[in-house]
Structures are given as structure tokens and as C-alpha cells.
Design a protein around this motif. Structure first.
Motif, short mmCIF file in Angstrom:
data_model
loop_
_atom_site.label_atom_id
_atom_site.label_comp_id
_atom_site.label_asym_id
_atom_site.label_seq_id
_atom_site.Cartn_x
_atom_site.Cartn_y
_atom_site.Cartn_z
N LYS A 64 0.87 -1.17 0.00
CA LYS A 64 0.00 0.00 0.00
C LYS A 64 0.91 1.22 0.00
O LYS A 64 1.74 1.39 0.89
CB LYS A 64 -0.90 0.00 1.23
N LEU A 65 0.76 2.06 -1.02
CA LEU A 65 1.57 3.26 -1.17
C LEU A 65 0.70 4.49 -0.99
O LEU A 65 -0.28 4.67 -1.72
CB LEU A 65 2.23 3.27 -2.55
N THR A 66 1.03 5.29 -0.01
CA THR A 66 0.35 6.56 0.19
C THR A 66 1.26 7.66 -0.35
O THR A 66 2.45 7.72 -0.02
CB THR A 66 0.04 6.82 1.68
N LEU A 67 0.70 8.49 -1.21
CA LEU A 67 1.44 9.58 -1.83
C LEU A 67 0.96 10.89 -1.24
O LEU A 67 -0.25 11.14 -1.15
CB LEU A 67 1.23 9.57 -3.34
N ARG A 68 1.90 11.71 -0.86
CA ARG A 68 1.58 13.03 -0.32
C ARG A 68 2.16 14.06 -1.28
O ARG A 68 3.38 14.29 -1.30
CB ARG A 68 2.18 13.15 1.07
N PHE A 69 1.29 14.65 -2.10
CA PHE A 69 1.72 15.63 -3.09
C PHE A 69 1.74 17.01 -2.44
O PHE A 69 0.72 17.50 -1.98
CB PHE A 69 0.77 15.63 -4.29
N GLU A 70 2.91 17.63 -2.41
CA GLU A 70 3.07 18.96 -1.83
C GLU A 70 3.33 19.97 -2.94
O GLU A 70 3.85 19.62 -3.99
CB GLU A 70 4.23 18.97 -0.84
N GLY A 71 2.96 21.21 -2.68
CA GLY A 71 3.19 22.28 -3.66
C GLY A 71 1.98 22.59 -4.51
O GLY A 71 2.11 23.22 -5.56
N ILE A 72 0.80 22.17 -4.09
CA ILE A 72 -0.43 22.48 -4.83
C ILE A 72 -0.75 23.95 -4.53
O ILE A 72 -1.08 24.30 -3.40
CB ILE A 72 -1.61 21.57 -4.40
N GLU A 73 -0.62 24.81 -5.53
CA GLU A 73 -0.75 26.24 -5.32
C GLU A 73 -2.18 26.73 -5.22
O GLU A 73 -2.44 27.77 -4.64
CB GLU A 73 -0.02 26.99 -6.44
N LYS A 74 -3.11 25.98 -5.83
CA LYS A 74 -4.52 26.37 -5.76
C LYS A 74 -5.38 25.13 -5.94
O LYS A 74 -4.94 24.14 -6.52
CB LYS A 74 -4.86 27.42 -6.81
N ALA A 75 -6.59 25.20 -5.43
CA ALA A 75 -7.51 24.07 -5.58
C ALA A 75 -7.96 23.96 -7.03
O ALA A 75 -8.12 24.96 -7.72
CB ALA A 75 -8.72 24.26 -4.67
N GLY A 76 -8.14 22.73 -7.47
CA GLY A 76 -8.59 22.48 -8.84
C GLY A 76 -7.52 21.77 -9.64
O GLY A 76 -6.34 21.77 -9.28
N GLY A 77 -7.92 21.13 -10.68
CA GLY A 77 -6.99 20.38 -11.51
C GLY A 77 -6.90 18.93 -11.07
O GLY A 77 -7.59 18.49 -10.15
N THR A 78 -6.02 18.20 -11.73
CA THR A 78 -5.87 16.77 -11.48
C THR A 78 -4.39 16.42 -11.43
O THR A 78 -3.62 16.83 -12.29
CB THR A 78 -6.53 15.95 -12.60
N VAL A 79 -4.01 15.67 -10.40
CA VAL A 79 -2.66 15.14 -10.32
C VAL A 79 -2.64 13.89 -11.19
O VAL A 79 -3.41 12.96 -10.97
CB VAL A 79 -2.27 14.81 -8.86
N ARG A 80 -1.80 13.86 -12.20
CA ARG A 80 -1.72 12.73 -13.14
C ARG A 80 -0.37 12.03 -12.94
O ARG A 80 0.67 12.65 -13.04
CB ARG A 80 -1.89 13.21 -14.56
N LEU A 81 -0.44 10.73 -12.65
CA LEU A 81 0.75 9.96 -12.31
C LEU A 81 0.89 8.77 -13.24
O LEU A 81 -0.08 8.05 -13.50
CB LEU A 81 0.63 9.50 -10.85
N ALA A 82 2.10 8.56 -13.75
CA ALA A 82 2.44 7.40 -14.59
C ALA A 82 3.42 6.54 -13.81
O ALA A 82 4.53 6.98 -13.52
CB ALA A 82 3.04 7.85 -15.91
N MET A 83 3.00 5.32 -13.44
CA MET A 83 3.81 4.40 -12.62
C MET A 83 4.45 3.35 -13.53
O MET A 83 3.79 2.78 -14.40
CB MET A 83 2.92 3.71 -11.60
N TYR A 84 5.72 3.08 -13.29
CA TYR A 84 6.48 2.09 -14.04
C TYR A 84 7.03 1.04 -13.08
O TYR A 84 7.46 1.37 -11.98
CB TYR A 84 7.64 2.76 -14.79
N SER A 85 7.05 -0.22 -13.52
CA SER A 85 7.47 -1.30 -12.62
C SER A 85 8.76 -2.00 -13.04
O SER A 85 9.11 -3.01 -12.47
CB SER A 85 6.35 -2.32 -12.47
N SER A 86 9.46 -1.45 -14.02
CA SER A 86 10.76 -2.01 -14.38
C SER A 86 11.60 -0.99 -15.14
O SER A 86 11.07 -0.05 -15.74
CB SER A 86 10.61 -3.28 -15.22
N LYS A 87 12.89 -1.21 -15.14
CA LYS A 87 13.82 -0.34 -15.84
C LYS A 87 13.52 -0.32 -17.34
O LYS A 87 13.56 0.73 -17.98
CB LYS A 87 15.26 -0.80 -15.59
N SER A 88 13.20 -1.48 -17.89
CA SER A 88 12.94 -1.57 -19.33
C SER A 88 11.65 -0.85 -19.74
O SER A 88 11.50 -0.47 -20.88
CB SER A 88 12.89 -3.03 -19.78
N GLU A 89 10.74 -0.66 -18.80
CA GLU A 89 9.47 0.02 -19.10
C GLU A 89 9.51 1.51 -18.78
O GLU A 89 8.63 2.25 -19.20
CB GLU A 89 8.34 -0.61 -18.28
#
Length: 147
Positions: free
Chosen positions: A25-50
Motif C-alpha cells: 500500500k503506497l500513500t502519496l503526499r503531493f506537496e506544492g499544490i498552489e490552488k484548488a482544482g486540476g488533477t494530479v496525473r501519475l504514470a507508474m512504471y514497474s521495471s527499468k525496461s518500461e
């Protein structure tokens, strides 16, 4: 820089779900959100080759519904090494906006702070390990700046 920007063309990339047979279970704490609104978009990779291969990314979207810090959780992340790239899509247009010379104008970050902002980080520079225990990562979203 071009490959980095291509990563964030999420509109054309299909979602690849993670394993359902358990994991961390990974909890992510995104800091530096300057204003409310928008979407945090994350691309996760599980290997060096990917790493940074758009078609191989597992994509996650989290609403940035408040200013300051946004927390999100990813359940059942497979045990092992992972890395991610993330940006705050402030205008919800499904892409990382950039200026005329290709420099990102929206806040972005990686699973670890890379040693240089002048190039795409390597897998080794930003990878982290997932185990069976819960884990918290703090991700500082920053706008690109010369200094």
C-alpha cells in the motif's frame, strides 16, 4: 526533453491495471499544490525496461481539490522496484502544458528528486522499493525554474 513531454500525453494511453493478488500500500503526499482544482496525473512504471515508455505505464488520476497538500493511496502495488513521473494538470486538458521552447509550465515531479532538471532522470535515480508494509512517499510538485 521531448521524451519527457511525450510521457504526459495521457489521452492516448490506455490504463493498465496493477496486480490484484496483493502487494504493498503506497500513500502519496503531493506537496506544492498552489490552488484548488486540476488533477494530479501519475504514470507508474514497474521495471527499468518500461521506464518512461508511455504504453507500459499504469496511469492514476487524483483530484487536486484543495490547496497545499493532496494525499492519495495506491493499493496492491506489486512488491519490487517502481518509479513514477507526475504532474499537476491545472487546466484538466490531459497534457503537461509547456511554453514555446518546450519547458513545462505546470508543476511536475518524480518518485525521487532527480539530480538534474536539464535531462530526463534515469530509472536508478528515481526508483523506490515496495514491500508488504505500508509506505508513504512525499512528492514535491514544482514548476520548472532556471534557478
Amino acid at each position: 526533453m521531448k521524451n519527457f513531454l511525450l510521457l504526459f500525453c495521457f489521452a492516448t494511453v490506455a490504463f493498465r491495471p496493477m496486480r490484484e493478488d496483493g502487494g504493498g500500500k503506497l500513500t502519496l503526499r503531493f506537496e506544492g499544490i498552489e490552488k484548488a482544482g486540476g488533477t494530479v496525473r501519475l504514470a507508474m512504471y514497474s521495471s527499468k525496461s518500461e521506464f518512461m515508455v508511455e504504453e507500459k505505464a499504469a496511469l492514476y488520476n487524483f483530484k487536486a481539490d484543495k490547496k497545499g497538500i493532496v494525499e492519495a493511496t495506491i493499493e496492491n502495488l506489486p512488491i519490487g522496484s517502481h518509479a513514477f513521473a507526475v504532474f499537476l494538470d491545472e487546466n484538466n486538458n490531459m497534457k503537461l502544458d509547456k511554453n514555446l521552447v518546450g519547458v513545462p509550465t505546470e508543476p511536475y515531479g518524480f518518485s525521487k528528486i532527480p539530480p538534474s532538471k536539464w535531462r530526463l532522470p534515469s530509472w536508478e535515480e528515481v526508483k523506490f522499493n515496495v514491500g508488504l508494509s505500508d509506505q508513504v512517499l512525499v512528492v514535491k510538485l514544482k514548476r520548472w525554474a532556471l534557478l
